[in-house]
Design an enzyme around this catalytic site. Structure first.
Site, short mmCIF file in Angstrom:
data_model
loop_
_atom_site.label_atom_id
_atom_site.label_comp_id
_atom_site.label_asym_id
_atom_site.label_seq_id
_atom_site.Cartn_x
_atom_site.Cartn_y
_atom_site.Cartn_z
N GLY A 260 17.60 35.04 20.34
CA GLY A 260 18.16 33.96 19.54
C GLY A 260 17.94 32.58 20.13
N GLY A 304 12.43 36.45 20.73
CA GLY A 304 11.37 36.63 19.74
C GLY A 304 10.78 35.27 19.42
N ARG A 305 11.53 34.55 18.58
CA ARG A 305 11.13 33.22 18.14
C ARG A 305 10.70 32.30 19.27
NH1 ARG A 305 13.69 31.02 13.79
NH2 ARG A 305 15.29 32.62 14.01
N TYR A 346 16.25 30.23 4.39
CA TYR A 346 17.23 29.69 5.35
C TYR A 346 17.30 28.16 5.32
CZ TYR A 346 15.72 34.12 7.59
OH TYR A 346 15.35 35.42 7.87
N CYS A 373 5.24 30.90 -7.98
CA CYS A 373 6.04 30.69 -9.18
C CYS A 373 7.53 30.88 -8.92
CB CYS A 373 5.56 31.62 -10.28
SG CYS A 373 3.91 31.15 -10.80
N TYR A 402 8.37 34.63 12.40
CA TYR A 402 8.98 34.94 11.09
C TYR A 402 8.25 34.26 9.93
CZ TYR A 402 12.56 36.52 14.31
OH TYR A 402 13.22 37.14 15.35
C1 LIG Z 1 15.81 39.46 15.95
C2 LIG Z 1 16.40 39.99 17.19
C3 LIG Z 1 16.12 39.39 18.41
C4 LIG Z 1 15.28 38.16 18.55
O1 LIG Z 1 15.75 37.04 17.87
P1 LIG Z 1 14.94 35.68 18.06
O2 LIG Z 1 15.69 34.64 17.35
O3 LIG Z 1 13.60 35.87 17.45
O4 LIG Z 1 14.88 35.42 19.52
C5 LIG Z 1 16.63 39.97 19.55
N1 LIG Z 1 17.40 41.08 19.50
C6 LIG Z 1 17.69 41.68 18.33
C7 LIG Z 1 18.52 42.90 18.34
C8 LIG Z 1 17.20 41.16 17.14
O5 LIG Z 1 17.50 41.77 15.99
#
Ligand SMILES: *Cc1c(COP(=O)(O)O)cnc(C)c1O
Length: 447
Positions: A260, A304-305, A346, A373, A402
């Site tokens: 996150g 991730g992000r 979002y 569309c 994403y």
């Molecule tokens: C989506 C997710 C992440 C990563 O979130 P990011 O915002 O992309 O860093 C980490 N752990 C879990 C369990 C997730 O579902």
């Protein structure tokens, strides 16, 4: 090519290698973006290898500096295909997977499956069997029902599966309601407050083929503040001491704080540095463990992000212009919600850059519209840009997370090609879809 990055506006939103060419156009990874757009067509996505490396190393180094016993896994849902998995694995990361599809792609990419964590709030028995078969390192239990299903599947296969337990700590991450996951009213995780988490731990302690390794929390995304992480660790440490240790007598060798971590999508956004997240999280974990006499676990982070968003850039070609006097000017491009659904889903903000003249002063405020569309198919609202001309190329930075992983074939759009740029070298990570791809899964009625 001259290096004039200091003069480049939005340098902290663009990939780290972004610079101006001798002609004053925007380059990334040693490649002129307008030339790539002409060669590969638009919409086009490109990842900058230098940024990907810098982000992967930045997070892992920052956490290990504060807390040497840290493992990092990349949340594959941000973007995954086989070559990309190999790039991430080369940085020393494991993977979060959330579906049988992601596990299959990771397996085919040749990464070490023992570094894979299998998440999800509704993993079916087939997916759990596939995960055990593939040798995933951890299954992350998301609800009580899953414990019985996993126990049955693992027993049937003669396996013992190490697990983490995802808790819902009741902590607000101050992010969009569709991306907050740590509060009580969410489909994710097992609530502590209702007593469900305690019952889940009891069930795991009693299961023969499920091995408890630790607790997990993921609060949502993007999280621009540090206090939600600290608060979550406080709540979890109490549960860990009272229930896991004192009531059930279980060891807890691992703890995952999830991901996150935020990125800047717009110039005015300033997410915390990796070191700030690392300091807050490691500090809270040590403090809470010390206060309760808990042995320090290995720490897992799941970004991730924050690893991939800034590395990616989306390129579009400008098309139609519609002026509604006194209300709004729409400038349309040749992509949209098919390749980037985040603004529609979002309300995510983005910057828009005229690739062939990134230093030109803004002349007007427009809304950059997609071509699909849906009235909601807007890529960027109220952005200040030079007067964009039909046929010119625009870039949207921070496009690496994403976007393509959420891409659809709505309106039978063909998903864009995706490149890897590295110091002037261009590799195709994913080719553009063709009409044949769109029809590849059809089964003719007279067949
Ligand atoms: C989506 C997710 C992440 C990563 O979130 P990011 O915002 O992309 O860093 C980490 N752990 C879990 C369990 C997730 O579902």
């Amino acid at each position: 090519m001259t290096s004039t990055q200091a003069a480049l506006p939005l340098a902290h939103v663009l990939p780290v290698s972004a610079t101006l060419t001798g002609e004053g156009t925007l380059a990334v990874g040693g490649c002129d973006l307008a030339a790539l757009a002409r060669e590969y067509g638009t919409p086009l996505y490109a990842y900058d290898h230098a940024t990907l490396r810098a982000q992967c190393r930045g997070f892992l180094d920052a956490f290990r500096e504060e807390y040497p016993e840290t493992d990092a896994v990349y949340a594959a849902k941000a973007f995954l295909n086989r070559p990309f998995a190999q790039l991430i694995a080369a940085e020393g990361y494991g993977f979060d997977a959330v579906s049988g599809g992601e596990i299959a792609v990771l397996g085919a990419s040749g990464v070490d499956m023992s570094t894979v964590y299998f998440h999800g709030n509704n993993k079916g028995p087939d997916e759990l069997a596939l995960a055990i078969e593939a040798g995933v390192g951890r299954v992350v239990i998301d609800n009580i029902d899953e414990i019985g299903v996993l126990e049955a599947v693992a027993a049937e296969m003669g396996a013992t599966q190490p697990v983490l337990v995802r808790l819902s700590p009741g902590v607000d991450a101050y992010t969009h309601e569709k991306t907050t996951t740590g509060i009580l009213d969410t489909k994710f995780g097992i609530p502590i407050a209702t007593g469900a988490a305690e019952r889940a731990l009891e069930a795991i302690a009693a299961a023969d083929h499920v091995e408890f390794r630790g607790l997990h929390v993921h609060l949502g995304s993007p999280i621009f503040r540090l206090d939600p992480y600290v608060l979550a660790i406080e709540v979890i440490a109490e549960f860990w001491a009272d229930v896991v240790r004192d009531r059930l007598g279980l060891d807890m060798p691992e703890f995952s704080i999830g991901g996150g971590f935020a990125v800047a999508y717009r110039g005015e956004q300033e997410p915390p540095e990796p070191a700030a997240y690392a300091g807050a999280i490691a500090g809270a974990l040590r403090r809470e463990a010390d206060a309760r006499g808990l042995a320090l676990p290995r720490l897992t982070i799941e970004p991730g992000r924050s690893l991939v968003a800034r590395a990616g850039i989306a390129l579009y070609t400008v098309g139609a212009r519609k002026e509604v006097p006194g209300i709004r000017t729409y400038v349309s491009v040749d992509g949209g919600m098919s390749d980037n659904v985040r603004p529609a889903m979002y309300d995510s903000p983005y910057e828009v850059i005229a690739v062939e003249r990134p230093l030109d002063a803004a002349e007007e405020t427009i809304t950059l519209a997609g071509k699909y569309c849906e009235s909601g198919d807007v890529l960027a609202r109220d952005v200040a840009v030079p007067r964009l001309l039909a046929g010119e190329v625009v870039a949207m930075p921070a496009a690496g997370a994403y976007h393509l992983s959420m891409a659809s074939n709505y309106n039978l759009a063909m998903k864009p090609a995706c490149l890897l740029l590295d110091d002037g070298d261009v590799r195709v990570l994913r080719r553009r879809e063709t009409p044949e791809d769109l029809m590849a899964l059809d089964v003719d009625l007279d067949a």
